[in-house]
Design a protein around this motif. Structure first.
Motif, PDB file in Angstrom:
ATOM      1  N   SER A 186      17.696  -4.479 -14.343  1.00 52.06           N
ATOM      2  CA  SER A 186      16.162  -4.240 -14.238  1.00 52.06           C
ATOM      3  C   SER A 186      16.159  -4.661 -12.715  1.00 52.06           C
ATOM      4  O   SER A 186      15.993  -3.541 -11.566  1.00 52.06           O
ATOM      5  N   ARG A 187      16.223  -5.716 -12.246  1.00 53.34           N
ATOM      6  CA  ARG A 187      15.178  -6.294 -11.640  1.00 53.34           C
ATOM      7  C   ARG A 187      16.452  -5.760 -10.107  1.00 53.34           C
ATOM      8  O   ARG A 187      16.209  -6.131  -8.836  1.00 53.34           O
ATOM      9  N   CYS A 188      18.071  -5.297 -10.913  1.00 52.14           N
ATOM     10  CA  CYS A 188      18.581  -4.929  -9.604  1.00 52.14           C
ATOM     11  C   CYS A 188      18.600  -3.522  -9.325  1.00 52.14           C
ATOM     12  O   CYS A 188      19.776  -3.161  -8.878  1.00 52.14           O
ATOM     13  N   LEU A 189      17.886  -2.465  -9.710  1.00 51.41           N
ATOM     14  CA  LEU A 189      18.216  -1.000 -10.220  1.00 51.41           C
ATOM     15  C   LEU A 189      17.295  -0.556  -8.320  1.00 51.41           C
ATOM     16  O   LEU A 189      18.627   0.625  -7.839  1.00 51.41           O
ATOM     17  N   LEU A 190      17.292  -1.503  -7.264  1.00 48.30           N
ATOM     18  CA  LEU A 190      17.005  -1.090  -5.812  1.00 48.30           C
ATOM     19  C   LEU A 190      18.484  -1.373  -5.285  1.00 48.30           C
ATOM     20  O   LEU A 190      19.228  -1.015  -4.213  1.00 48.30           O
ATOM     21  N   ASP A 191      19.532  -1.829  -6.205  1.00 47.78           N
ATOM     22  CA  ASP A 191      21.071  -2.496  -5.296  1.00 47.78           C
ATOM     23  C   ASP A 191      21.819  -0.608  -5.299  1.00 47.78           C
ATOM     24  O   ASP A 191      22.386  -0.823  -4.737  1.00 47.78           O
ATOM     25  N   PHE A 192      21.558  -0.109  -6.084  1.00 49.26           N
ATOM     26  CA  PHE A 192      21.706   1.601  -6.060  1.00 49.26           C
ATOM     27  C   PHE A 192      21.564   2.139  -4.947  1.00 49.26           C
ATOM     28  O   PHE A 192      22.573   3.236  -4.233  1.00 49.26           O
ATOM     29  N   ARG A 225       0.827  -0.839   0.102  1.00 47.73           N
ATOM     30  CA  ARG A 225      -0.015   0.298  -0.087  1.00 47.73           C
ATOM     31  C   ARG A 225       0.867   1.184   0.335  1.00 47.73           C
ATOM     32  O   ARG A 225       0.776   2.638  -0.438  1.00 47.73           O
ATOM     33  N   GLN A 226       2.070   1.319   0.451  1.00 45.21           N
ATOM     34  CA  GLN A 226       2.548   2.636   1.211  1.00 45.21           C
ATOM     35  C   GLN A 226       3.408   2.828  -0.217  1.00 45.21           C
ATOM     36  O   GLN A 226       3.693   3.796  -0.571  1.00 45.21           O
ATOM     37  N   LEU A 227       4.201   1.683  -0.958  1.00 45.05           N
ATOM     38  CA  LEU A 227       4.949   1.994  -2.257  1.00 45.05           C
ATOM     39  C   LEU A 227       4.207   2.332  -3.482  1.00 45.05           C
ATOM     40  O   LEU A 227       4.215   3.175  -3.887  1.00 45.05           O
ATOM     41  N   LEU A 228       2.709   1.880  -3.843  1.00 44.26           N
ATOM     42  CA  LEU A 228       1.730   2.358  -4.665  1.00 44.26           C
ATOM     43  C   LEU A 228       0.984   3.583  -3.997  1.00 44.26           C
ATOM     44  O   LEU A 228       0.727   4.540  -4.941  1.00 44.26           O
ATOM     45  N   ASN A 229       1.210   4.321  -3.139  1.00 43.22           N
ATOM     46  CA  ASN A 229       1.226   5.833  -2.527  1.00 43.22           C
ATOM     47  C   ASN A 229       2.294   6.574  -2.337  1.00 43.22           C
ATOM     48  O   ASN A 229       1.833   7.127  -2.024  1.00 43.22           O
ATOM     49  N   HIS A 230       3.190   5.750  -2.176  1.00 43.04           N
ATOM     50  CA  HIS A 230       4.392   6.735  -2.089  1.00 43.04           C
ATOM     51  C   HIS A 230       5.009   7.525  -1.105  1.00 43.04           C
ATOM     52  O   HIS A 230       5.360   9.024  -0.440  1.00 43.04           O
ATOM     53  N   THR A 231       4.131   6.794   0.116  1.00 38.21           N
ATOM     54  CA  THR A 231       4.784   7.108   1.061  1.00 38.21           C
ATOM     55  C   THR A 231       5.452   5.988   2.005  1.00 38.21           C
ATOM     56  O   THR A 231       5.556   5.839   2.960  1.00 38.21           O
ATOM     57  N   SER A 232       5.836   5.372   0.824  1.00 42.68           N
ATOM     58  CA  SER A 232       7.348   3.997   2.038  1.00 42.68           C
ATOM     59  C   SER A 232       8.199   5.153   2.677  1.00 42.68           C
ATOM     60  O   SER A 232       9.028   4.104   3.313  1.00 42.68           O
ATOM     61  N   GLY A 233       8.540   5.999   2.344  1.00 44.72           N
ATOM     62  CA  GLY A 233       9.756   6.390   2.569  1.00 44.72           C
ATOM     63  C   GLY A 233      11.386   5.877   1.576  1.00 44.72           C
ATOM     64  O   GLY A 233      12.342   6.039   2.629  1.00 44.72           O
ATOM     65  N   LEU A 234      10.582   5.355   1.046  1.00 49.41           N
ATOM     66  CA  LEU A 234      12.008   4.273  -0.379  1.00 49.41           C
ATOM     67  C   LEU A 234      13.349   5.503  -0.534  1.00 49.41           C
ATOM     68  O   LEU A 234      12.918   6.252  -1.493  1.00 49.41           O
ATOM     69  N   PRO A 235      14.452   5.432  -0.464  1.00 50.39           N
ATOM     70  CA  PRO A 235      15.255   6.171  -0.878  1.00 50.39           C
ATOM     71  C   PRO A 235      15.692   6.460  -2.912  1.00 50.39           C
ATOM     72  O   PRO A 235      15.098   5.145  -2.967  1.00 50.39           O
ATOM     73  N   ASP A 236      15.276   6.666  -3.413  1.00 53.96           N
ATOM     74  CA  ASP A 236      15.417   6.811  -5.038  1.00 53.96           C
ATOM     75  C   ASP A 236      16.147   6.481  -5.928  1.00 53.96           C
ATOM     76  O   ASP A 236      17.769   7.022  -5.663  1.00 53.96           O
ATOM     77  N   TYR A 237      16.436   5.319  -6.271  1.00 51.03           N
ATOM     78  CA  TYR A 237      17.648   5.097  -7.866  1.00 51.03           C
ATOM     79  C   TYR A 237      17.965   6.172  -7.987  1.00 51.03           C
ATOM     80  O   TYR A 237      19.146   5.931  -8.266  1.00 51.03           O
ATOM     81  N   SER A 238      16.834   6.440  -8.576  1.00 50.75           N
ATOM     82  CA  SER A 238      17.221   6.908  -9.886  1.00 50.75           C
ATOM     83  C   SER A 238      18.045   8.256  -9.497  1.00 50.75           C
ATOM     84  O   SER A 238      18.863   8.955 -10.492  1.00 50.75           O
ATOM     85  N   ASP A 239      18.387   8.864  -8.258  1.00 50.79           N
ATOM     86  CA  ASP A 239      18.802   9.893  -7.823  1.00 50.79           C
ATOM     87  C   ASP A 239      20.237   9.724  -6.906  1.00 50.79           C
ATOM     88  O   ASP A 239      21.194  10.489  -6.808  1.00 50.79           O
ATOM     89  N   ALA A 240      20.666   8.432  -6.957  1.00 44.05           N
ATOM     90  CA  ALA A 240      22.357   7.723  -6.682  1.00 44.05           C
ATOM     91  C   ALA A 240      23.080   8.038  -7.622  1.00 44.05           C
ATOM     92  O   ALA A 240      22.834   7.878  -8.770  1.00 44.05           O
ATOM     93  N   PRO A 241      23.896   8.623  -6.685  1.00 44.20           N
ATOM     94  CA  PRO A 241      25.068   9.204  -8.144  1.00 44.20           C
ATOM     95  C   PRO A 241      26.037   8.050  -8.477  1.00 44.20           C
ATOM     96  O   PRO A 241      25.896   8.535 -10.055  1.00 44.20           O
ATOM     97  N   ALA A 242      25.776   6.542  -8.520  1.00 47.29           N
ATOM     98  CA  ALA A 242      26.595   5.889  -8.884  1.00 47.29           C
ATOM     99  C   ALA A 242      25.536   5.851 -10.597  1.00 47.29           C
ATOM    100  O   ALA A 242      26.193   5.435 -11.345  1.00 47.29           O
TER     101      ALA A 242
END
Length: 388
Positions: free
Chosen positions: A169-175, A137-154
């Protein structure tokens, strides 16, 4: 015209990467525009948008009202030609793809394979334990608090060095796996591309099927979306709307194939057409893909804007946004990426839908004035959709 594989100018590439950074802000509603007075006024507004300094080379709006479809457009599908944008032209739908991953996840909830309160710890135990309490639920409404991988410097360094880099693609959260949550789950709203990567991974874990296959069986086949795909590479099917970086006084630069889709995947990698996107958003906004009980959960809203903000007041549901305009309410999603900005919206009964596609990227961070103008025009089109 052959696909370009030449590297972009470094300055342009850096500008596009900066524009892709998500501010996570919820801007105030756009100032109310003049009410539209029929197709002539709507057409004039599109023409003015294309003529604006820094505006898009092309724009196409497709309105569906019952059995009637109306297409308004301005500019060209490709600079240097006279070809107009068409409803069957392919285009990158950017973060509007998050509505598709939401449709897949909610479809699995409807089938009893997933629960909205299932956690990352339960479904994806390989992810960092510090993220474990985050729910679907929190992922779907963006209240999860997960850091955004697309902002990661690497992540950004890889794209800058090789815009066509093929990510796993399935490893993008590794960033961002070494980062803590930005806030306690459910305590705040912050738009994050990581959310929908995790949504797709949860869907795969629950079903035992690849996300691409789930897209076909849960969404594309039931709705007859024959021109919608989730590629990994950078090429686009022909014909396509060419997307541009517009930085006056320089000539627009074609960035349609600058980036591959593997680095956005379930958060923004889908390629579709105005025609297919309109079919999808009408069904999705109207609740055709899920049962009423699941839809009631989906339409529980919190304060939060899509990226970029859509017309009127924005509120976030489960992979859907409520846009409250001066003329009424529509549900939908927006998106932007290099060369493209999208709005897809439908009425709560699903009988009317609007897609509004322009061929340059517009965001609050990079061009707030143009975004305000775009939202102003979009609101006129929503009024036409609701009142026509």
């Amino acid at each position: 015209m052959p696909l370009s594989t030449s590297p972009a100018r470094p300055r342009l590439l850096l500008a596009l990467l900066a524009a892709a950074a998500l501010a996570g802000l919820a801007p105030a509603p756009a100032q109310a525009a003049r009410p539209p007075h029929g197709d002539g006024e709507l057409q004039r507004r599109l023409d003015e948008l294309v003529a604006t300094a820094g505006g898009p080379p092309g724009v196409i709006a497709v309105l569906r009202r019952g059995g009637r479809t109306e297409v308004l457009r301005s500019g060209v599908a490709e600079v240097g030609t006279a070809r107009p944008p068409r409803p069957t032209d392919h285009m990158r739908i950017a973060s509007a793809a998050k509505a598709f991953s939401g449709a897949v996840a909610l479809g699995l909830v409807d089938r009893g394979l997933l629960g909205l309160d299932d956690t990352l710890a339960e479904r994806l135990p390989g992810l960092p334990a510090a993220w474990g309490a985050v729910t679907l639920r929190q992922l779907l409404n963006h209240t999860s608090g997960l850091p955004d991988y697309s902002d990661a410097p690497a992540f950004r360094e890889i794209l800058q060095a090789d815009p066509h880099h093929l990510f796993e693609s399935r490893c993008l959260l590794d960033f961002v796996a070494g980062q803590p949550l930005n806030f306690a789950p459910g305590s705040a709203y912050r738009y994050s591309n990581s959310d929908n990567i995790a949504v797709a991974l949860m869907a795969e874990a629950a079903s035992g099927e690849r996300y691409e296959d789930l897209l076909r069986t849960v969404v594309q086949r039931p709705l007859g979306l024959r021109r919608t795909s989730l590629p990994q590479g950078y090429r686009l099917p022909e014909p396509y709307l060419h997307g541009y970086a517009v930085q006056p006084p320089e000539a627009p630069e074609d960035v349609s194939t600058l980036f591959g889709a593997s680095g956005s995947w379930a958060s923004g990698g889908i390629v579709s057409t105005p025609e297919d996107l309109g079919t999808f958003i009408g069904a999705y906004a109207g609740g055709r893909l899920i049962a009423p009980a699941v839809r009631a959960q989906q339409l529980t809203f919190v304060d939060g804007a899509s990226e970029p903000a859509g017309p009127g007041r924005n509120e976030a549901g489960l992979a859907i946004f409520r846009y409250t305009t001066r003329c009424g309410v529509v549900y939908g999603h927006t998106g932007n990426t290099a060369g493209y900005t999208q709005l897809a919206a439908g009425t709560p009964d699903g009988r009317r839908s609007l897609t509004f596609s322009i061929t340059t990227q517009v965001s609050e961070r990079s061009n707030p004035g143009l975004l305000a103008r775009l939202r102003d025009v979009q609101e006129d089109f929503v009024c036409a959709l609701l009142g026509g």
